[in-house]
Design a protein around this motif. Structure first.
Motif, PDB file in Angstrom:
ATOM      1  N   ALA A  17       0.770  -1.244   0.107  1.00 47.31           N
ATOM      2  CA  ALA A  17      -0.120   0.012   0.040  1.00 47.31           C
ATOM      3  C   ALA A  17       0.846   1.181   0.092  1.00 47.31           C
ATOM      4  CB  ALA A  17      -0.953   0.029   1.290  1.00 47.31           C
ATOM      5  N   TYR A  18       1.891   1.359   0.773  1.00 43.02           N
ATOM      6  CA  TYR A  18       2.933   2.378   0.841  1.00 43.02           C
ATOM      7  C   TYR A  18       3.707   2.586  -0.556  1.00 43.02           C
ATOM      8  CZ  TYR A  18       2.116   1.848   5.769  1.00 43.02           C
ATOM      9  OH  TYR A  18       1.634   1.723   7.331  1.00 43.02           O
ATOM     10  N   ILE A  19       3.855   1.582  -1.318  1.00 45.35           N
ATOM     11  CA  ILE A  19       4.657   1.643  -2.489  1.00 45.35           C
ATOM     12  C   ILE A  19       3.523   2.078  -3.613  1.00 45.35           C
ATOM     13  CG2 ILE A  19       5.324   0.232  -4.549  1.00 45.35           C
ATOM     14  CD1 ILE A  19       6.610  -1.812  -2.410  1.00 45.35           C
ATOM     15  N   CYS A  20       2.164   1.830  -3.276  1.00 40.81           N
ATOM     16  CA  CYS A  20       1.029   2.553  -4.223  1.00 40.81           C
ATOM     17  C   CYS A  20       0.714   3.900  -4.043  1.00 40.81           C
ATOM     18  CB  CYS A  20      -0.166   1.905  -3.948  1.00 40.81           C
ATOM     19  SG  CYS A  20      -0.343   0.204  -4.506  1.00 40.81           S
ATOM     20  N   MET A  21       0.978   4.297  -2.903  1.00 40.66           N
ATOM     21  CA  MET A  21       0.998   5.698  -2.339  1.00 40.66           C
ATOM     22  C   MET A  21       2.483   6.458  -2.944  1.00 40.66           C
ATOM     23  SD  MET A  21      -0.284   5.725   1.625  1.00 40.66           S
ATOM     24  CE  MET A  21      -0.275   7.675   1.511  1.00 40.66           C
ATOM     25  N   GLY A  22       3.612   5.633  -2.955  1.00 41.34           N
ATOM     26  CA  GLY A  22       4.807   6.254  -3.576  1.00 41.34           C
ATOM     27  C   GLY A  22       4.646   6.673  -5.142  1.00 41.34           C
ATOM     28  N   VAL A  23       3.734   5.911  -5.712  1.00 42.62           N
ATOM     29  CA  VAL A  23       3.305   5.946  -7.125  1.00 42.62           C
ATOM     30  C   VAL A  23       2.540   7.373  -7.203  1.00 42.62           C
ATOM     31  CG1 VAL A  23       2.193   5.199  -9.338  1.00 42.62           C
ATOM     32  CG2 VAL A  23       3.741   3.649  -7.980  1.00 42.62           C
ATOM     33  N   TRP A  24       1.527   7.544  -6.414  1.00 40.07           N
ATOM     34  CA  TRP A  24       0.889   8.731  -6.520  1.00 40.07           C
ATOM     35  C   TRP A  24       1.522   9.771  -6.076  1.00 40.07           C
ATOM     36  CZ3 TRP A  24      -3.229   5.785  -2.829  1.00 40.07           C
ATOM     37  CH2 TRP A  24      -3.954   4.955  -3.701  1.00 40.07           C
ATOM     38  N   ILE A  25       2.462   9.520  -4.947  1.00 40.24           N
ATOM     39  CA  ILE A  25       3.085  10.720  -4.639  1.00 40.24           C
ATOM     40  C   ILE A  25       4.043  11.302  -5.837  1.00 40.24           C
ATOM     41  CG2 ILE A  25       5.506  11.551  -3.238  1.00 40.24           C
ATOM     42  CD1 ILE A  25       4.107   9.779  -1.231  1.00 40.24           C
ATOM     43  N   ALA A  26       4.651  10.486  -6.918  1.00 38.61           N
ATOM     44  CA  ALA A  26       5.441  10.645  -8.106  1.00 38.61           C
ATOM     45  C   ALA A  26       4.667  11.601  -8.733  1.00 38.61           C
ATOM     46  CB  ALA A  26       6.090   9.538  -8.664  1.00 38.61           C
ATOM     47  N   PHE A  27       3.204  11.402  -9.056  1.00 38.39           N
ATOM     48  CA  PHE A  27       2.649  11.877  -9.775  1.00 38.39           C
ATOM     49  C   PHE A  27       2.336  13.492  -9.179  1.00 38.39           C
ATOM     50  CE2 PHE A  27       1.734   8.191 -12.373  1.00 38.39           C
ATOM     51  CZ  PHE A  27       1.304   8.627 -13.731  1.00 38.39           C
ATOM     52  N   GLY A  28       2.204  13.424  -8.086  1.00 41.00           N
ATOM     53  CA  GLY A  28       1.829  14.653  -7.316  1.00 41.00           C
ATOM     54  C   GLY A  28       3.033  15.727  -7.331  1.00 41.00           C
ATOM     55  N   LEU A  29       4.315  14.885  -7.291  1.00 37.53           N
ATOM     56  CA  LEU A  29       5.521  15.972  -7.218  1.00 37.53           C
ATOM     57  C   LEU A  29       5.761  16.453  -9.060  1.00 37.53           C
ATOM     58  CD1 LEU A  29       8.022  13.913  -5.227  1.00 37.53           C
ATOM     59  CD2 LEU A  29       7.434  16.298  -4.768  1.00 37.53           C
TER      60      LEU A  29
END
Length: 623
Positions: free
Chosen positions: A346-358
C-alpha cells in the motif's frame, strides 16, 4: 548548441544514472541507522537460519535463507549479524532503485512533456520520480526494514522488480522486447513467492492491467508458466534441507503434508479474517500511522497525484487502486501486533501517487518560476522531509537491548541449565543465533513453551536433546497423540490436550530437577511449576523442591541504554524491572537484609519508573 546541451543533460540525468546515485545515497543513510546486533522478534531465528542453512518459520523463505547464507559468509562487516543486517539495507536500497526506474517510466509514458523546453519538462519527471523514491525510502515502515534482518527487505526489492518488469512489458510494449520482459516478469514473480506469499496480493491489480492492455492472451500466460515455475523451484530447498536435520528445522517439511502446511502457513490461519473487530482496530491503526510514513506533506502530494493519475490513465489508476485496497483489506484482517510490514505494498502504491503529485507540483512551479535548478531540487528536498522527521524513530545504531537481555538471561543461569520461557520476541529467538552461530552458552537447554504445542518442535527437541526427551517419553507420547488430532482437524477435547500438555512440561521439571538446575521466566503459568519454589535468579526464576531460603547474587546487568519508546522496547525494560521487584519481595518475605531489599526495588525503578509494585514496596519500606 541547444541539441548538444540537451544530449549532455540526457546523459547526465539518465534514469539508470540517477537511480544508482539515489540508491547509493539511500544506502549511506541506512548505514547510519543500521542495528549493530540482533533485534526483536524473528531477528535471531532468521539470522541463525541464514547462517546455518536451516528452515525458517512458515512459509520457509528459502530464497531469503540462501541469499542470507551468502551474505553471512562474506569476509567483511564484522560478525554474521552485522552482515545480515547490512543485507537488509542493500535490498531496501535496491528496491528504491527499481521503484525509481518504475515510476520514472510510468511518468514518461503517461505524462507527455509540454512547452517549449521539453528537455526541462522531462527533467521534472525524473526529479519527481526521485523525490517520490526518497519519500518512500525514508517512510517509517520501509526504512525500518533496512535496519535489521527481516524477510520484508527482500520482499520490497522483489515487488519493485515485479512492477518494473510488468511496466516494461505491458505499457512500453516495444516489438522484440515485450516477450523478454514478460519472461523476466514471470520469473521474478516465481522468485518472490519463494520469499513471501503476500506476493499474491499483486495478482488482482496486475491481472486487471494485463487484460486491459494485452487482451485475453492466455497463450502468453501459458508460456510464462515455465519461467514462473523455474523461479518457484527454489522451494525445493525446504524438503531437501529438512531431510538433513539441520539445527534449525522449523516444521520439518520432509513429508508432503508437512511441506504443504509450511508453505501455506497453516499455523497462522487462526489469526487471519478472525473478526470484524480486528479489522476495525487494524484499519484505525493503518490510518493513524499514515502521517508517520510520509509526513503530512507526503500525504498531500499523494492526494494530488491520486487525482493526477486518474486524469492521466484510468486503466493504470484503477490497477494501482486495486493493489492498494487489496493490500489494506488483507492486512487489516491479520490479528498480529507487528502488522506494519504487511502494509508495504500500500505504501508503494502511495509512492506512485506521490510521484504524480510531485510531477504536477514541478510543472506548476515551472510555469511561474524561472529558477530551474531551484524547481528541480525543491522536488528532491520535499522527498527528504521524512528523513529528518523519522530519523530518531528509526535509528537502531545504538540498540543493544536484545543482545544485552539475552546475555543477562544467560548469566542468570548456572551451567547445564534447562529453561522454559515464552519470551520469543526478547531473547528466545536471539538465543538461537548466539548458541548455534556464535557458540555461546551451548550448555543451556532453551525450550519455548508455546512451540511445545507443535509436533515438529517435539521432533526437533528429540534430535537436539535426546536425553531430555527420553526420560519424559511417556508424557511426550501421550501429548503427541492428542496433538495429532488437533493438527489434523480430528475431533478433540481441548481440556485433555491442555492437561497432557501441562503433564509433559511438569515431567521435564520432575525428571531433571535433581540432575540439573531448572529455570522458568516470569510469564510461565503457576500451574506449570506448582509444588516447586520459584527463587528469583537474575532475569529468571530457579525452581527448588524445598522451601529453604536460597540467597542469590545481586544481579549486575550489562545494560546499554536505548531511550526510544515503543511496545517492545518498553516491555524489555519492564521485564528487567519485574525481575528486580520479584527479588526484593523474595528477600523481604524470607528475611533478607533491608538495604539489599531496598536496593532491588530502587534498581527496579531505574528500568521502569512506572512499576506500581516497585513503587508500593518502596513506600512500604520507607514507612
Amino acid at each position: 548548441m541547444n541539441n548538444s546541451r540537451m544530449n549532455m543533460q540526457n546523459v547526465l540525468f539518465s534514469p539508470v544514472r540517477v537511480g544508482l546515485l539515489l540508491s547509493a545515497f539511500v544506502l549511506v543513510v541506512y548505514s547510519f541507522t543500521l542495528a549493530p546486533s540482533v533485534g526483536f522478534i524473528d531477528s535471531g531465528e532468521l539470522s541463525a537460519v541464514a547462517s546455518t542453512l536451516g528452515i525458517a518459520h512458515p512459509t520457509g523463505y528459502p530464497l531469503f535463507t540462501l541469499l542470507g547464507w551468502i551474505f553471512s559468509r562474506l569476509p567483511i562487516w564484522g560478525e554474521e549479524i552485522i552482515r545480515l543486517n547490512m543485507m537488509a539495507s542493500i535490498f531496501c536500497a535496491g528496491g528504491i532503485f527499481l521503484f525509481f526506474l518504475t515510476t520514472r517510466l510510468i511518468l514518461s509514458l503517461l505524462i507527455k512533456p509540454s512547452g517549449k523546453d521539453k528537455s526541462f519538462a522531462d527533467l521534472i519527471l525524473t526529479f519527481a520520480a526521485a523525490g517520490a523514491s526518497l519519500l518512500l525510502a525514508f517512510s517509517e515502515t520501509y526504512w525500518s526494514q533496512s535496519t535489521n534482518i527481516e524477510v520484508y527487505s527482500l520482499h520490497v526489492f522483489l515487488v519493485s522488480g515485479i512492477l518494473y518488469c510488468f511496466v516494461r512489458a505491458a505499457l512500453q510494449g516495444k516489438s522484440g522486447e515485450t516477450d523478454r520482459w514478460w519472461y523476466a516478469f514471470a520469473f521474478v514473480v516465481g522468485l518472490s513467492f519463494t520469499n513471501h506469499m503476500t506476493t499474491i496480493l499483486l495478482a488482482p491489480g496486475l491481472l486487471y492491467l494485463y487484460f486491459m492492455t494485452q487482451g485475453f492472451s492466455w497463450k502468453r500466460l501459458l508460456v510464462m508458466s515455465a519461467p514462473f515455475l523455474l523461479g518457484l523451484s527454489v522451494y525445493i530447498y525446504l524438503p531437501l534441507r529438512a531431510s538433513q536435520s539441520p539445527d534449525m528445522n522449523w516444521g520439518n517439511p520432509t513429508s508432503l503434508e508437512a511441506f504443504l502446511w509450511h508453505l501455506s502457513g497453516k499455523q497462522y490461519r487462526v489469526w487471519i479474517f478472525s473478526s470484524p473487530e480486528v479489522a476495525t482496530r487494524q484499519l484505525k491503526y493503518f490510518v493513524s500511522t499514515l502521517s508517520g510514513q510520509f509526513t503530512y506533506l507526503g500525504i498531500a502530494l499523494s492526494m494530488v497525484g491520486f487525482i493526477g493519475l486518474g486524469r492521466a490513465s484510468l486503466r493504470f489508476f484503477v490497477a494501482i487502486l486495486i493493489l492498494f485496497f487489496i493490500c489494506v483489506l488483507y492486512s487489516i484482517n491479520y490479528d498480529i501486533h507487528d502488522i506494519d510490514s504487511y502494509f508495504l505494498l500500500a505504501y508503494i502504491c502511495m509512492g506512485v501517487w506521490i510521484a504524480f503529485g510531485l510531477a504536477r507540483v514541478g510543472q506548476w512551479l515551472a510555469q511561474r518560476l524561472h529558477y530551474r535548478w531551484f524547481i528541480l531540487f525543491s522536488l528532491i528536498a520535499m522527498g527528504c522531509v521524512p528523513a529528518f522527521v523519522n530519523y530518531h524513530q528509526i535509528d537502531e545504531s545504538t540498540n543493544f537491548l536484545v543482545e544485552d537481555y539475552t546475555h543477562n538471561m544467560f548469566s542468570s543461569m548456572d551451567s547445564n541449565a534447562l529453561v522454559l520461557s515464552f519470551q520469543w520476541d526478547y531473547w528466545v529467538s536471539a538465543s538461537y543465533y548466539y548458541q548455534l552461530v556464535r557458540g555461546e552458552r551451548t550448555d543451556i537447554t532453551v525450550i519455548d513453551k508455546e512451540l511445545l504445542r507443535r509436533s515438529w518442535y517435539l521432533k526437533e527437541l528429540e534430535n537436539r536433546y535426546p536425553a531430555l526427551m527420553n526420560v519424559s517419553k511417556v508424557e511426550v507420547a501421550s501429548f503427541r497423540n492428542e496433538l495429532f488430532k488437533f493438527e489434523h482437524d480430528v475431533p478433540y477435547d481441548p481440556a485433555i490436550i491442555q492437561s497432557r500438555y501441562v503433564d509433559m512440561i511438569r515431567s521435564f521439571i520432575l525428571r531433571n530437577i535433581e540432575k540439573r538446575p531448572i529455570y522458568v521466566t516470569s510469564e510461565i503459568e503457576p500451574e506449570m511449576t506448582a509444588g516447586w519454589q520459584r527463587v528469583p535468579s537474575g532475569l529468571a526464576f530457579r525452581l527448588y523442591a524445598d522451601t529453604l531460603f536460597h540467597r542469590t547474587e545481586n544481579p549486575l546487568y550489562r545494560y546499554r541504554r536505548f531511550e526510544r519508546e515503543g511496545r517492545l522496547e518498553n516491555m524489555i525494560r519492564r521485564l528487567y524491572s519485574v525481575s528486580l521487584t520479584a527479588r526484593g519481595a523474595y528477600y523481604y518475605y524470607r528475611g533478607g537484609g533491608k538495604e539489599e531489599i531496598l536496593r532491588s526495588f530502587q534498581h527496579s525503578l531505574e528500568f521502569d519508573p512506572t512499576n506500581r509494585d516497585a513503587l508500593a514496596w518502596n513506600q512500604r519500606l520507607r514507612r
